[in-house]
Design a protein around this motif. Structure first.
Motif, PDB file in Angstrom:
ATOM      1  N   PRO A 160     -40.253 -52.118  55.513  1.00  0.00           N
ATOM      2  CA  PRO A 160     -38.959 -51.926  54.843  1.00  0.00           C
ATOM      3  C   PRO A 160     -38.024 -51.097  55.715  1.00  0.00           C
ATOM      4  CG  PRO A 160     -40.630 -50.526  53.857  1.00  0.00           C
ATOM      5  CD  PRO A 160     -41.342 -51.413  54.814  1.00  0.00           C
ATOM      6  N   PRO A 161     -36.731 -51.408  55.708  1.00  0.00           N
ATOM      7  CA  PRO A 161     -35.777 -50.615  56.501  1.00  0.00           C
ATOM      8  C   PRO A 161     -35.670 -49.191  55.975  1.00  0.00           C
ATOM      9  CG  PRO A 161     -34.614 -52.135  55.055  1.00  0.00           C
ATOM     10  CD  PRO A 161     -36.065 -52.486  54.963  1.00  0.00           C
ATOM     11  N   CYS A 162     -35.336 -48.282  56.864  1.00  0.00           N
ATOM     12  CA  CYS A 162     -35.212 -46.874  56.484  1.00  0.00           C
ATOM     13  C   CYS A 162     -34.118 -46.713  55.429  1.00  0.00           C
ATOM     14  CB  CYS A 162     -34.889 -46.029  57.710  1.00  0.00           C
ATOM     15  SG  CYS A 162     -34.769 -44.258  57.363  1.00  0.00           S
ATOM     16  N   GLY A 163     -34.451 -46.087  54.343  1.00  0.00           N
ATOM     17  CA  GLY A 163     -33.509 -45.854  53.264  1.00  0.00           C
ATOM     18  C   GLY A 163     -33.766 -46.691  52.032  1.00  0.00           C
ATOM     19  N   LEU A 164     -34.501 -47.806  52.182  1.00  0.00           N
ATOM     20  CA  LEU A 164     -34.757 -48.664  51.020  1.00  0.00           C
ATOM     21  C   LEU A 164     -35.736 -47.992  50.060  1.00  0.00           C
ATOM     22  CD1 LEU A 164     -34.444 -51.310  49.497  1.00  0.00           C
ATOM     23  CD2 LEU A 164     -36.278 -52.277  50.919  1.00  0.00           C
ATOM     24  N   THR A 165     -36.940 -47.713  50.539  1.00  0.00           N
ATOM     25  CA  THR A 165     -37.917 -47.039  49.674  1.00  0.00           C
ATOM     26  C   THR A 165     -37.498 -45.613  49.375  1.00  0.00           C
ATOM     27  OG1 THR A 165     -39.216 -46.432  51.625  1.00  0.00           O
ATOM     28  CG2 THR A 165     -39.812 -48.475  50.507  1.00  0.00           C
ATOM     29  N   GLU A 166     -36.805 -44.978  50.341  1.00  0.00           N
ATOM     30  CA  GLU A 166     -36.338 -43.612  50.117  1.00  0.00           C
ATOM     31  C   GLU A 166     -35.297 -43.556  49.000  1.00  0.00           C
ATOM     32  OE1 GLU A 166     -38.435 -43.692  53.789  1.00  0.00           O
ATOM     33  OE2 GLU A 166     -36.823 -44.959  53.026  1.00  0.00           O
ATOM     34  N   GLY A 167     -34.450 -44.602  48.884  1.00  0.00           N
ATOM     35  CA  GLY A 167     -33.473 -44.644  47.797  1.00  0.00           C
ATOM     36  C   GLY A 167     -34.125 -44.773  46.438  1.00  0.00           C
ATOM     37  N   ILE A 168     -35.144 -45.648  46.349  1.00  0.00           N
ATOM     38  CA  ILE A 168     -35.881 -45.792  45.089  1.00  0.00           C
ATOM     39  C   ILE A 168     -36.597 -44.494  44.746  1.00  0.00           C
ATOM     40  CG2 ILE A 168     -37.718 -47.073  43.925  1.00  0.00           C
ATOM     41  CD1 ILE A 168     -37.033 -49.459  45.715  1.00  0.00           C
ATOM     42  N   GLU A 169     -37.167 -43.874  45.764  1.00  0.00           N
ATOM     43  CA  GLU A 169     -37.863 -42.606  45.540  1.00  0.00           C
ATOM     44  C   GLU A 169     -36.900 -41.525  45.066  1.00  0.00           C
ATOM     45  OE1 GLU A 169     -41.077 -39.790  47.915  1.00  0.00           O
ATOM     46  OE2 GLU A 169     -39.787 -41.177  49.032  1.00  0.00           O
ATOM     47  N   ALA A 170     -35.663 -41.528  45.592  1.00  0.00           N
ATOM     48  CA  ALA A 170     -34.675 -40.534  45.174  1.00  0.00           C
ATOM     49  C   ALA A 170     -34.342 -40.672  43.694  1.00  0.00           C
ATOM     50  CB  ALA A 170     -33.412 -40.673  46.019  1.00  0.00           C
ATOM     51  N   ILE A 171     -34.246 -41.909  43.206  1.00  0.00           N
ATOM     52  CA  ILE A 171     -33.975 -42.128  41.783  1.00  0.00           C
ATOM     53  C   ILE A 171     -35.110 -41.565  40.929  1.00  0.00           C
ATOM     54  CG2 ILE A 171     -33.646 -43.900  40.011  1.00  0.00           C
ATOM     55  CD1 ILE A 171     -32.349 -45.646  42.151  1.00  0.00           C
ATOM     56  N   CYS A 172     -36.350 -41.812  41.364  1.00  0.00           N
ATOM     57  CA  CYS A 172     -37.501 -41.285  40.619  1.00  0.00           C
ATOM     58  C   CYS A 172     -37.510 -39.762  40.627  1.00  0.00           C
ATOM     59  CB  CYS A 172     -38.792 -41.835  41.219  1.00  0.00           C
ATOM     60  SG  CYS A 172     -38.998 -43.623  41.068  1.00  0.00           S
ATOM     61  N   LEU A 173     -37.207 -39.157  41.766  1.00  0.00           N
ATOM     62  CA  LEU A 173     -37.187 -37.701  41.844  1.00  0.00           C
ATOM     63  C   LEU A 173     -36.092 -37.119  40.963  1.00  0.00           C
ATOM     64  CD1 LEU A 173     -37.829 -37.089  45.664  1.00  0.00           C
ATOM     65  CD2 LEU A 173     -39.422 -36.747  43.771  1.00  0.00           C
ATOM     66  N   ALA A 229     -39.664 -29.489  44.278  1.00  0.00           N
ATOM     67  CA  ALA A 229     -38.927 -28.851  45.368  1.00  0.00           C
ATOM     68  C   ALA A 229     -39.484 -29.270  46.727  1.00  0.00           C
ATOM     69  CB  ALA A 229     -38.982 -27.334  45.209  1.00  0.00           C
ATOM     70  N   ALA A 230     -40.819 -29.258  46.862  1.00  0.00           N
ATOM     71  CA  ALA A 230     -41.432 -29.660  48.127  1.00  0.00           C
ATOM     72  C   ALA A 230     -41.168 -31.132  48.432  1.00  0.00           C
ATOM     73  CB  ALA A 230     -42.940 -29.387  48.078  1.00  0.00           C
ATOM     74  N   SER A 231     -41.230 -31.986  47.413  1.00  0.00           N
ATOM     75  CA  SER A 231     -40.969 -33.415  47.621  1.00  0.00           C
ATOM     76  C   SER A 231     -39.526 -33.655  48.037  1.00  0.00           C
ATOM     77  CB  SER A 231     -41.280 -34.191  46.337  1.00  0.00           C
ATOM     78  OG  SER A 231     -42.629 -34.040  45.963  1.00  0.00           O
ATOM     79  N   THR A 232     -38.596 -32.927  47.434  1.00  0.00           N
ATOM     80  CA  THR A 232     -37.183 -33.091  47.788  1.00  0.00           C
ATOM     81  C   THR A 232     -36.923 -32.659  49.225  1.00  0.00           C
ATOM     82  OG1 THR A 232     -36.582 -32.676  45.479  1.00  0.00           O
ATOM     83  CG2 THR A 232     -34.835 -32.497  47.113  1.00  0.00           C
ATOM     84  N   VAL A 233     -37.508 -31.520  49.625  1.00  0.00           N
ATOM     85  CA  VAL A 233     -37.339 -31.058  51.008  1.00  0.00           C
ATOM     86  C   VAL A 233     -37.934 -32.059  51.988  1.00  0.00           C
ATOM     87  CG1 VAL A 233     -38.021 -29.259  52.646  1.00  0.00           C
ATOM     88  CG2 VAL A 233     -37.234 -28.624  50.359  1.00  0.00           C
ATOM     89  N   ASP A 234     -39.127 -32.569  51.683  1.00  0.00           N
ATOM     90  CA  ASP A 234     -39.763 -33.544  52.569  1.00  0.00           C
ATOM     91  C   ASP A 234     -38.966 -34.841  52.619  1.00  0.00           C
ATOM     92  OD1 ASP A 234     -42.246 -34.134  54.190  1.00  0.00           O
ATOM     93  OD2 ASP A 234     -42.337 -35.787  52.753  1.00  0.00           O
ATOM     94  N   TRP A 235     -38.341 -35.219  51.509  1.00  0.00           N
ATOM     95  CA  TRP A 235     -37.502 -36.422  51.487  1.00  0.00           C
ATOM     96  C   TRP A 235     -36.287 -36.246  52.394  1.00  0.00           C
ATOM     97  CZ3 TRP A 235     -32.458 -37.378  49.818  1.00  0.00           C
ATOM     98  CH2 TRP A 235     -32.113 -38.724  49.624  1.00  0.00           C
ATOM     99  N   ILE A 236     -35.692 -35.067  52.367  1.00  0.00           N
ATOM    100  CA  ILE A 236     -34.537 -34.791  53.236  1.00  0.00           C
ATOM    101  C   ILE A 236     -34.963 -34.812  54.707  1.00  0.00           C
ATOM    102  CG2 ILE A 236     -32.818 -33.045  53.852  1.00  0.00           C
ATOM    103  CD1 ILE A 236     -32.851 -32.158  50.914  1.00  0.00           C
TER     104      ILE A 236
END
Length: 766
Positions: free
Chosen positions: A126-139, A172-179
């Motif tokens: 998957p391109p960068c940002g696709l799964t990360e965008g879905i993950e951001a909604i869940c977070l 908090a740790a997941s958000t920092v790691d996502w960034i």
């Protein structure tokens, strides 16, 4: 914002409302007496509605074993009920499922037909940002979740909740790691938040949190046996290294060379023997030289496998059962506290002569109880039964004991009421109805299914070694057609005796009827395509299904139909109901195993991805350049010789399957060997840790749950004080241990209610 006192006496509450109204009157000028009366009536009505709303929420908390230590003002209660609504919880559960499933699609992706190293092609990533965008909604949903929970509980309760604090830290740790992941354009090798994701699953289930806490408290208690087991392993390893030393001839060196070359291999060989995975292979080279060597291996297995491992099972069962009982005791206290709390917010003082004039007895009006029950969200069957009992009270008041007894229905399995049988005027039809609704009709039906199975078995044995082109389908066609006609006749007679609604009200009838309809469709399709059965019936292949495929499918369905005999055999029905109870109660324990699988799979992918190079004949051109010459070994029993190429840690899905194969412990020494060769000798620690978590701890807990469930069912089934109907009840985990639990006393409940952070009960006797 701390809520105002809402649980004082009605008199003090009305006085407060009156004081507020008088203040409004002073500030806005003189008001008429009628407006003051309307205001007072409106305030009293609002207060009554608030009490009813509080009681309804407390009862819902009791039903779900939730804590009642949350805000109880009107706005917070509306938010609370919205948060625990089916739609809101469905969204939250979906978010948890989605964020857990991301591991299948993230790099390295599992989107391939096979995990075999020889045939696996370059995967789509998957391109960068696709799964990360879905993950951001869940977070974001989880952040909203923790904010709502924190608000509803209040700051004081938030500080006491370790799970809620951990939830905040994980987010908090997941958000920092996502960034960090986005800043590195998704090229980082280790994503810490992937290991933390299973926490979202645990914290959303109260029973799973209890199971996890019990597991955490059980592990320190088994360290003594684990140390004894380690001492046993080390002692026999030293003896083995002394017994099987290097000698002059190659033939005599076989045991040393294969299993006991050094300390690491000796420990590994005996650890695997402890699980019987390499028995008797590890013994054969030495045993072929001298019979006496077998005594060493027999003694090791007898002490380690049959004594210490079973002792470990007993300790895990006993300790876990004790901690689980204490945790479930908390659930029982929560239920009793919720019910008593609901009564306290509704109680009013009524004069009741009890032998002394002026004595008071705290009661709740029956109409108020009925209003509360109408607002409570619970199963319709339980609600109807509780309302029925409430209406049966002779006096227009309900005491605390009566109010508590109303909700004893929650512990009972609802008994389904079946529709009445059709009434026929004809005496002949009435007699036929009596005959065909008798239990012996079920016995005849079971006998016919057994005969049908015998016929299928005879046909299978006869045609086992006969080629399809030479088989004669006459016998199978006639037998299947005849029995399908019988099943249709049986279904028609049952509908005649019970009526269509009565027939459909039984799950067994629905099961039989559905299979009968499918068999009829298959039989009619066979007749249309091949005609009537005849000698030399040839299974020519044309159309959607060949004759033999149709017959085979029909025979498999008939085997399933034979399951109808289970409810008619008491012991078999007991085992079946225990199995269904186990499946229902296993969700929390299965969730713990899912967490273990998830964490170990993520760690395994990080540690062992692409460590095993593919063989030279691989079609994966991108990996053939990294082939190691050592990979070409075909030594018997190795990863390469056994062809275990699909078992690897190159993606998340493959890692899950590999962990399952390791949990079964059959040939798990193969994985210990291959990853110690290609990755590091220290990789054995990972596999030993997985064996301890999955095969030793979790499997023993699984056995403990089976034992508790079956023993409880057995005692209820064969104890004379229980009826057959009671033995068929499906139990929750709380019901399973109910006989071993103690309900809290009334004084304890009242003291706990007085300590409620958002309620203010009077300190005097209630």
């Amino acid at each position: 914002m701390e809520t105002e006192p809402l649980l004082g006496r009605r008199r003090s509450s009305w006085q407060k409302l009156g004081t507020d109204e008088s203040r409004k009157s002073d500030s806005s000028g003189p008001r008429s007496s009628s407006s003051r009366n309307n205001s007072s009536s409106s305030g009293s009505s609002q207060l009554d509605d608030l009490y009813i709303q509080q009681a309804a929420v407390f009862i819902e908390d009791a039903i779900k074993y939730r804590t009642i230590n949350h805000r109880v003002d009107s706005r917070s209660l509306r938010l609370y009920r919205w948060y625990y609504s089916a739609a809101c919880q469905w969204v939250l559960n979906t978010a948890i499922l989605v964020i857990l499933a991301m591991a299948f699609f993230e790099k390295p992706s599992s989107l391939s037909v096979t995990s075999d190293l020889r045939f696996r092609q370059v995967l789509w990533e998957p391109p960068c940002g696709l799964t990360e965008g879905i993950e951001a909604i869940c977070l974001l949903l989880f952040i909203v979740d923790v904010v709502i929970k924190s608000y509803l509980l209040g700051w004081g309760e938030f500080q006491k909740s370790k799970w809620l604090i951990a939830y905040t830290l994980v987010l908090a740790a997941s958000t920092v790691d996502w960034i960090v992941s986005l800043s590195l354009l998704c090229e980082e090798r280790i994503r810490v938040r992937r290991i933390l994701r299973p926490f979202f699953l645990i914290q959303n289930s109260s029973l799973m949190k209890k199971a996890f806490n019990c597991l955490r408290q059980t592990i320190p208690q088994i360290t003594s046996v684990m140390l004894l087991l380690a001492l046993h392993l080390l002692l026999f390893t030293m003896i083995a290294m002394l017994l099987f030393t290097r000698v002059q001839t190659n033939e005599d060196d076989k045991e040393w060379k294969t299993y006991f070359r050094n300390l690491s291999e000796s420990l590994t060989s005996l650890l695997v023997l402890l699980t019987t995975a390499n028995n008797p292979d590890v013994m054969i080279p030495a045993y072929s030289r001298r019979r006496a060597y077998s005594l060493f291996f027999i003694a090791f297995s007898l002490i380690g496998t049959y004594l210490l491992m079973n002792l470990l099972t007993a300790i895990i069962y006993n300790q876990f059962r004790g901690y689980l009982l204490s945790s479930i005791q908390t659930s029982i206290v929560r239920r009793c506290l919720g019910i008593r709390g609901a009564f306290e917010v509704l109680c009013c003082e009524r004069s009741n002569k009890t032998g002394r004039s002026g004595s008071l007895r705290v009661t709740v009006s029956t109409n108020t109880v009925l209003q509360v029950l109408q607002k409570v969200k619970m199963s319709s069957a339980h609600k109807q039964e509780i309302i029925k009992q409430a209406k049966a009270f002779t006096h227009d008041c309900v005491t605390a004991e009566q109010f508590r007894d109303l909700f004893d229905e929650l512990h009972k399995e609802t008994v389904k009421e079946y529709p009445p049988k059709p009434a026929y005027r004809s005496l002949f039809l009435q007699k036929l109805q009596t005959v065909f609704s008798h239990r012996f009709v079920e016995y005849v039906g079971n006998l016919m299914v057994a005969v049908h199975l015998v016929c299928i078995f005879v046909a299978l044995v006869h045609d086992a070694e006969t080629p399809i082109s030479q088989r004669d389908g006459f016998f199978s066609g006639v037998v299947n057609g005849s029995f399908v006609l019988y099943y249709l006749l049986e279904m028609a007679l049952k509908i005649f005796a019970l009526g269509i609604k009565g027939y459909c009200s039984y799950k067994s009838n629905l099961f039989d009827g559905l299979l009968t309809i499918i068999l009829m469709i298959l039989q009619l399709s066979s007749l249309v395509q091949y005609g009537l059965p005849r000698r030399g019936w040839n299974p020519e292949l044309h159309g959607l299904l060949s004759l033999w495929e149709t017959v085979r499918l029909a025979n498999m369905l008939i085997v399933f139909r034979f399951l109808r005999i289970i409810p008619n055999i008491k012991l078999m029905a007991l085992v079946a109901t225990s199995l269904f109870d186990l499946i229902k109660n296993l969700r929390a324990f299965a969730g713990i195993l899912v967490v273990a699988y998830y964490v170990f799979a993520i760690v395994g992918v990080v540690l062992f991805k692409d460590k095993i190079p593919p063989p030279q004949n691989s079609t994966n051109a991108s990996l053939t350049s990294s082939i190691s010459p050592a990979n070409l070994t075909l030594q018997c029993g190795t990863y390469e010789q056994l062809g275990y190429w699909p078992n690897n840690f190159n993606d998340f899905a493959a890692a899950l399957v590999t962990l399952w194969d390791l949990m079964v412990v059959n040939n798990w020494q193969v994985f210990l060997d291959v990853y110690s060769r290609y990755a590091s000798p220290w990789s054995k620690l990972y596999f030993v840790a997985w064996w301890l978590v999955s095969s030793v701890i979790w499997v023993n807990l699984f056995v403990a749950l089976i034992l508790e469930n079956f023993i409880h069912k057995w005692d209820r089934s064969y104890h004379p004080s229980f009826s057959d109907q009671e033995s068929e009840y499906q139990m929750s985990v709380q019901d399973m241990f109910r006989d071993d639990l103690e309900e809290p006393t009334e004084e304890d409940l009242l003291e706990r209610l007085r300590q409620h952070p958002h309620l203010h009960l009077p300190r005097g006797p209630v």
